[in-house]
Scaffold this active site. Structure first.
Site, short mmCIF file in Angstrom:
data_model
loop_
_atom_site.label_atom_id
_atom_site.label_comp_id
_atom_site.label_asym_id
_atom_site.label_seq_id
_atom_site.Cartn_x
_atom_site.Cartn_y
_atom_site.Cartn_z
N ASP A 1 -2.94 -6.94 15.12
CA ASP A 1 -2.30 -5.63 15.22
C ASP A 1 -2.34 -5.09 16.64
O ASP A 1 -1.48 -4.29 17.04
CB ASP A 1 -3.00 -4.62 14.30
N ARG B 1 0.83 -1.20 0.00
CA ARG B 1 0.00 0.00 0.00
C ARG B 1 0.87 1.25 0.00
O ARG B 1 2.08 1.19 0.20
CB ARG B 1 -0.93 -0.01 1.23
N LYS C 1 1.48 1.95 7.29
CA LYS C 1 1.83 1.14 8.44
C LYS C 1 2.74 1.88 9.40
O LYS C 1 3.34 2.90 9.07
CB LYS C 1 2.49 -0.17 7.99
N GLU D 1 -5.93 4.72 13.91
CA GLU D 1 -6.86 3.81 14.58
C GLU D 1 -7.52 4.37 15.82
O GLU D 1 -8.46 3.76 16.34
CB GLU D 1 -6.17 2.47 14.92
N TYR E 1 -1.16 4.43 10.71
CA TYR E 1 -1.52 3.43 11.71
C TYR E 1 -0.32 3.21 12.62
O TYR E 1 0.81 3.08 12.14
CB TYR E 1 -1.91 2.11 11.05
N HIS F 1 -0.84 1.33 16.19
CA HIS F 1 -1.11 0.12 16.99
C HIS F 1 -0.04 -0.05 18.07
O HIS F 1 0.58 -1.11 18.21
CB HIS F 1 -1.17 -1.11 16.08
#
Length: 372
Positions: free
Chosen positions: A270, A15, A75, A118, A94, A96
């Site tokens: 995750d 991505r 990510k 998130e 993101y 996490h």
């Protein structure tokens, strides 16, 4: 503002943080966008498309991180990327962090400001930047689960939907949120025997109204999970507590009662995973076996379908990127409390209470009105 879009470097992550249409929106508004060469190759978009949208192309990630006041990724930053971040710089991606103390320490050391997709919230309490990837992961979970059930892949050897005269596979979905609902849509569509488990009666009522007799619902208790897991061919873990580590709903003891060749797909990996035996895997080596039960625990599931995932993610993130660029991050957070909920790290401290608790750290909540 100068916005940097580096190429993703996590294992088998294809991505990219922004598509050319997003670049055009930003450059048309007077912002500069620097994209690392080859960043869009995984979604079939070349450097020329980014140039045509107004971006400049950098040869290395180091150039992108040096130039960008705002770094937009997909990510979490890998260790060498954390080293390129700096004080005064904003990272939007993101994170996490609850399940990743090493990354948390790296971000704190960088002194950068990190806003996590998130934990950004909408006025109705939903998670608008997590939703599109939860949709993708939910749908993918049934695909990869069905493939893992094939005997050649170590599975029990059952077809998810069965055939006339033969029972379908039993699918149990733990969690009736966005990912769980989309997993249910796929499993029901394939004519599996599907049960979804949740702690919210309102969620169970909504799911029952949506799916009717094609879906069974169950209230989540330890006894219920034990019974359903014991009978299941495929278990999907789709549990989410925003910002926090996922609760371990399936214990090692439960695993020993399952069928040999049954499959667990942990979408929650995750956030640490909702199966006690889960550990993160990659697309290059996605499964492992414990007590004869196959575990699929890929931490970036949507990365396997990067074109779909990237366009879905950009649709959701672009308004927030535009706000951060137009207003500056401080003013953007002051104006939008939902975006402010995404602030996880600032000036070397964890600012999100739930994230800090999961990491065993003391949160230093940043009062938005006082941020400089």
């Amino acid at each position: 503002m100068r916005i940097g879009v580096p190429k993703e470097i996590k294992n088998n992550e294809y991505r990219v943080g922004m598509v050319p249409a997003g670049v055009r929106e930003l450059t048309s508004a007077g912002h500069e966008v620097v994209v690392e060469t080859g960043a869009g190759s995984g979604i079939g978009v070349d450097d020329a498309a980014y140039k045509a949208a107004g971006a400049s192309i950098a040869n290395t990630a180091a150039e992108v991180f040096k130039a960008g006041e705002l770094i937009v990724k997909v990510k979490e930053p890998q260790p060498n990327e954390c080293e390129m971040l700096r004080s005064g710089q904003v990272l939007f991606t993101y994170l996490h962090l609850a399940a990743d103390p090493v990354q948390a320490q790296g971000l704190m050391k960088s002194k950068a400001t990190a806003i996590a997709y998130e934990t950004v919230t909408a006025p109705n309490g939903s998670l608008p930047l997590l939703t599109p990837m939860s949709e993708v992961a939910g749908r993918m979970s049934i695909q990869v689960g069905a493939a893992s059930l094939q005997k050649a892949n170590g599975g029990f050897g059952v077809l998810l939907g069965g055939v006339p005269g033969v029972q379908p596979a039993k699918v149990v979905i733990l969690g009736g949120g966005v990912a769980g609902k989309h997993a249910a849509e796929m499993a029901v569509g394939l004519r599996a025997d599907v049960t979804i488990v949740d702690r919210s009666l309102d969620v169970l009522r909504q799911l029952s109204a949506t799916f009717g007799a094609s879906l069974l619902t169950a209230y989540s208790t330890t006894e219920t999970v034990e019974r359903l897991v014991r009978e299941a061919d495929l278990v999907i873990g789709a549990v989410l507590v925003a910002g926090a580590a996922a609760p371990k709903l399936v214990t090692r003891a439960m695993l020993s009662t399952m069928k040999r060749g049954a499959v667990l797909v942990d979408i929650s990996i995750d956030q640490g995973g909702c199966f006690e035996t889960s550990r993160p895997t990659t697309h290059a080596d996605p499964t492992f076996v414990v007590d004869g039960v196959i575990h699929y625990c890929v931490a970036n599931m949507p990365g396997a379908v990067p074109r779909t995932s990237t366009f879905a993610l950009t649709n959701a993130t672009l308004p927030y990127v535009r706000a951060l660029a137009d207003l500056g991050w401080q003013a953007a957070l002051k104006r939008d409390s939902g975006l402010a909920a995404g602030l996880n790290v600032h000036a070397g401290e964890i600012t999100h209470e739930v994230v800090a608790r999961a990491l065993g750290l003391q949160a230093r909540p940043a009062t938005v009105s006082a941020i400089r």
